[in-house]
Motif scaffolding. Structure first.
Motif, PDB file in Angstrom:
ATOM      1  N   TRP A   1      84.427 -43.048   7.610  1.00 51.82           N
ATOM      2  CA  TRP A   1      84.300 -41.641   7.998  1.00 51.82           C
ATOM      3  C   TRP A   1      85.014 -41.316   9.317  1.00 51.82           C
ATOM      4  O   TRP A   1      85.076 -40.167   9.712  1.00 51.82           O
ATOM      5  N   GLY A   2      85.510 -42.344  10.018  1.00 55.73           N
ATOM      6  CA  GLY A   2      86.210 -42.121  11.280  1.00 55.73           C
ATOM      7  C   GLY A   2      85.317 -41.765  12.443  1.00 55.73           C
ATOM      8  O   GLY A   2      85.747 -41.086  13.385  1.00 55.73           O
ATOM      9  N   LEU A   3      84.065 -42.231  12.436  1.00 57.99           N
ATOM     10  CA  LEU A   3      83.107 -41.869  13.474  1.00 57.99           C
ATOM     11  C   LEU A   3      83.096 -42.882  14.617  1.00 57.99           C
ATOM     12  O   LEU A   3      83.480 -44.042  14.441  1.00 57.99           O
ATOM     13  N   ASN A   4      82.647 -42.428  15.775  1.00 57.90           N
ATOM     14  CA  ASN A   4      82.559 -43.279  16.961  1.00 57.90           C
ATOM     15  C   ASN A   4      81.175 -43.920  17.011  1.00 57.90           C
ATOM     16  O   ASN A   4      80.178 -43.221  17.220  1.00 57.90           O
ATOM     17  N   PRO A   5      81.067 -45.229  16.849  1.00 57.46           N
ATOM     18  CA  PRO A   5      79.745 -45.863  16.790  1.00 57.46           C
ATOM     19  C   PRO A   5      78.951 -45.721  18.076  1.00 57.46           C
ATOM     20  O   PRO A   5      77.722 -45.784  18.058  1.00 57.46           O
ATOM     21  N   ALA A   6      79.632 -45.508  19.192  1.00 58.14           N
ATOM     22  CA  ALA A   6      78.934 -45.382  20.472  1.00 58.14           C
ATOM     23  C   ALA A   6      78.099 -44.112  20.554  1.00 58.14           C
ATOM     24  O   ALA A   6      77.233 -43.986  21.420  1.00 58.14           O
ATOM     25  N   ASP A   7      78.357 -43.160  19.664  1.00 61.36           N
ATOM     26  CA  ASP A   7      77.649 -41.884  19.713  1.00 61.36           C
ATOM     27  C   ASP A   7      76.315 -41.886  18.982  1.00 61.36           C
ATOM     28  O   ASP A   7      75.611 -40.874  18.978  1.00 61.36           O
ATOM     29  N   ALA A   8      75.942 -42.994  18.361  1.00 62.77           N
ATOM     30  CA  ALA A   8      74.685 -43.026  17.607  1.00 62.77           C
ATOM     31  C   ALA A   8      73.496 -42.966  18.558  1.00 62.77           C
ATOM     32  O   ALA A   8      73.454 -43.685  19.558  1.00 62.77           O
ATOM     33  N   PRO A   9      72.497 -42.112  18.273  1.00 65.49           N
ATOM     34  CA  PRO A   9      71.337 -41.998  19.153  1.00 65.49           C
ATOM     35  C   PRO A   9      70.322 -43.110  18.900  1.00 65.49           C
ATOM     36  O   PRO A   9      70.442 -43.883  17.946  1.00 65.49           O
ATOM     37  N   THR A  10      69.318 -43.184  19.749  1.00 63.03           N
ATOM     38  CA  THR A  10      68.209 -44.116  19.565  1.00 63.03           C
ATOM     39  C   THR A  10      67.201 -43.506  18.601  1.00 63.03           C
ATOM     40  O   THR A  10      66.872 -42.325  18.693  1.00 63.03           O
TER      41      THR A  10
ATOM     42  N   GLY B   1      74.615 -41.730  12.205  1.00 58.64           N
ATOM     43  CA  GLY B   1      74.136 -41.615  13.574  1.00 58.64           C
ATOM     44  C   GLY B   1      75.068 -40.905  14.541  1.00 58.64           C
ATOM     45  O   GLY B   1      74.629 -40.063  15.330  1.00 58.64           O
ATOM     46  N   PRO B   2      76.375 -41.206  14.527  1.00 61.44           N
ATOM     47  CA  PRO B   2      77.269 -40.551  15.490  1.00 61.44           C
ATOM     48  C   PRO B   2      77.352 -39.035  15.330  1.00 61.44           C
ATOM     49  O   PRO B   2      77.850 -38.354  16.237  1.00 61.44           O
ATOM     50  N   LEU B   3      76.881 -38.484  14.217  1.00 61.24           N
ATOM     51  CA  LEU B   3      76.907 -37.034  14.008  1.00 61.24           C
ATOM     52  C   LEU B   3      75.626 -36.356  14.468  1.00 61.24           C
ATOM     53  O   LEU B   3      75.525 -35.126  14.419  1.00 61.24           O
ATOM     54  N   LEU B   4      74.639 -37.133  14.951  1.00 61.55           N
ATOM     55  CA  LEU B   4      73.297 -36.615  15.187  1.00 61.55           C
ATOM     56  C   LEU B   4      72.978 -36.435  16.662  1.00 61.55           C
ATOM     57  O   LEU B   4      73.557 -37.087  17.533  1.00 61.55           O
TER      58      LEU B   4
ATOM     59  N   LEU C   1      75.577 -49.777  15.882  1.00 57.74           N
ATOM     60  CA  LEU C   1      76.795 -49.758  15.077  1.00 57.74           C
ATOM     61  C   LEU C   1      77.965 -50.419  15.800  1.00 57.74           C
ATOM     62  O   LEU C   1      78.880 -50.941  15.156  1.00 57.74           O
ATOM     63  N   GLU C   2      77.953 -50.391  17.121  1.00 56.03           N
ATOM     64  CA  GLU C   2      79.088 -50.942  17.885  1.00 56.03           C
ATOM     65  C   GLU C   2      79.255 -52.433  17.654  1.00 56.03           C
ATOM     66  O   GLU C   2      80.370 -52.934  17.566  1.00 56.03           O
ATOM     67  N   GLY C   3      78.138 -53.158  17.553  1.00 52.50           N
ATOM     68  CA  GLY C   3      78.232 -54.590  17.352  1.00 52.50           C
ATOM     69  C   GLY C   3      78.135 -54.982  15.896  1.00 52.50           C
ATOM     70  O   GLY C   3      77.820 -56.131  15.572  1.00 52.50           O
ATOM     71  N   PHE C   4      78.453 -54.038  15.028  1.00 58.27           N
ATOM     72  CA  PHE C   4      78.219 -54.199  13.595  1.00 58.27           C
ATOM     73  C   PHE C   4      79.544 -54.350  12.865  1.00 58.27           C
ATOM     74  O   PHE C   4      80.440 -53.528  13.028  1.00 58.27           O
ATOM     75  N   ASP C   5      79.688 -55.415  12.061  1.00 63.38           N
ATOM     76  CA  ASP C   5      80.978 -55.612  11.405  1.00 63.38           C
ATOM     77  C   ASP C   5      80.869 -55.861   9.907  1.00 63.38           C
ATOM     78  O   ASP C   5      81.841 -56.247   9.268  1.00 63.38           O
TER      79      ASP C   5
END
Length: 358
Positions: free
Chosen positions: A126-135, A307-310, A340-344
């Motif tokens: 989806w081209g999303l930034n994993p760092a933007d996912a909330p807690t 998550g990065p959209l929320l 998500l950042e450490g997720f592969d």
């Protein structure tokens, strides 16, 4: 069959997942989650997994899911291309307009397979930034006040910094005060599950604000839209709409009645529809939260990639299951943080236990 089609084989399996503790909200108590696992396999043996977690509140049960899945999966096999997700979802809605959880289980499995075939996690597709996912928040169900205090202490000890309290009793203030005493630094949210009146909401919002609560979720019955608007206008805290926000068509209806749209994959019918709802909510000036039912990681993992959209996440459904009850592992959420950042892992990241994270 589309030009780039492959051959797909689909199957499903009904599972009953016991909960760690009885889970009570204002409408009743749950002791086990009935989920239906969906698997879609391509010609090379690659398998996409998803899950349906139906809610009787929305007129859907595991029995209805099992009843309609053969017809839905026949559409998957007819199209034969896991990347033709929009076409398949349109066909499924033509087959059964209702049964959103059943359609969602298929949608998740298709997205999982499509991303796996490309070798990327779903958020990258989806081209999303994993760092933007909330807690994500962790939910404390209705119980005796002392038990809710104990559950709060256990959640805090486990590192959860955001807690959601189920309310709708004659002890609401006592409960929130006890939880706040036990978790003085935690972010608190409350969910009345349609149990209050507009006047109650306005009155309770004042002392809830004094206790540092962040927002109130669905205080008014969905059948009373005017009441929801009244409550939103009178409350000193933001109001999130859950039961009033089911599908895309509900977004413009709730736009002047709340501050936050609470989406659920099992309400809206799939990941494509959820993304449409996110963008529609933004266009109407609403914040966005993604919630869940009590679900296997086969479903929760997909929600994590949104998550990065929320603005807010409430994706603790698999955490409420008894230890070892979930047949799947999902996206890591240490202390509620959607990692998500450490997720592969490719796809949604849901893997059956014992597969070693392949």
């Amino acid at each position: 069959m589309s030009a780039s089609s492959s051959t797909l084989t689909a199957s499903f399996e009904r599972v009953s997942l016991p909960l760690e503790h009885d889970f009570t909200i204002s409408r009743g108590t749950t002791t086990a989650a009935e989920n239906v696992i969906v698997r879609i396999e391509d010609e090379g043996g690659m398998v996409g997994v998803g899950a349906a977690a139906p809610s009787s509140h929305y007129g859907e049960t595991a029995d209805t899911v099992v009843a309609v899945l053969p017809d839905l999966l026949a559409e998957v096999e007819t199209v034969g291309d896991p990347h033709a997700i929009a076409e398949i979802e349109e066909r499924m809605e033509g087959v059964v307009a209702d049964n959103p959880a059943a359609r969602c289980g298929v949608s998740i499995a298709l997205h999982d397979l499509a991303a796996k075939r490309l070798g990327v996690p779903l958020y990258r597709l989806w081209g999303l930034n994993p760092a933007d996912a909330p807690t994500s928040s962790y939910t404390i169900g209705i119980d005796d006040t002392d038990v809710m205090r104990e559950k709060t202490a256990a959640a805090v000890e486990s590192g959860y910094s955001t807690l959601k309290l189920k309310l709708g009793t004659d002890r609401d203030r006592e409960v929130v005060e006890a939880v706040r005493e036990e978790a003085p630094e935690a972010t608190l949210r409350v969910d009345a599950n349609e149990a209050w009146t507009p006047r109650e909401t306005a009155r309770k919002s004042e002392w809830l604000a004094d206790l540092g609560v962040e927002f109130i979720e669905q205080p008014i019955p969905a059948e009373n839209p005017a009441g929801l608007k009244d409550a939103s206008e009178r409350s000193v805290l933001p109001i999130a709409a859950d039961e009033s926000c089911v599908t895309l068509a509900d977004i413009p209806r709730i736009a002047d009645r709340c501050d936050i749209a609470n989406l659920k994959l099992m309400k809206c019918g799939g990941l494509l529809e959820a993304k449409r709802m996110v963008h529609a909510a933004r266009a109407h000036g609403l914040d966005v939260m993604l919630g869940c039912m009590v679900e296997s990681n086969a479903a929760i993992a997909a929600g994590c990639h949104l998550g990065p959209l929320l603005d807010y996440a409430d994706l603790d459904g698999s955490l409420l299951l008894a230890d070892g009850a979930d047949p799947f592992e999902g996206v890591p959420m240490p202390e509620g943080r959607i990692d998500l950042e450490g997720f592969d892992r490719a796809g949604t990241g849901a893997v059956e236990r014992g597969e070693g994270g392949r």
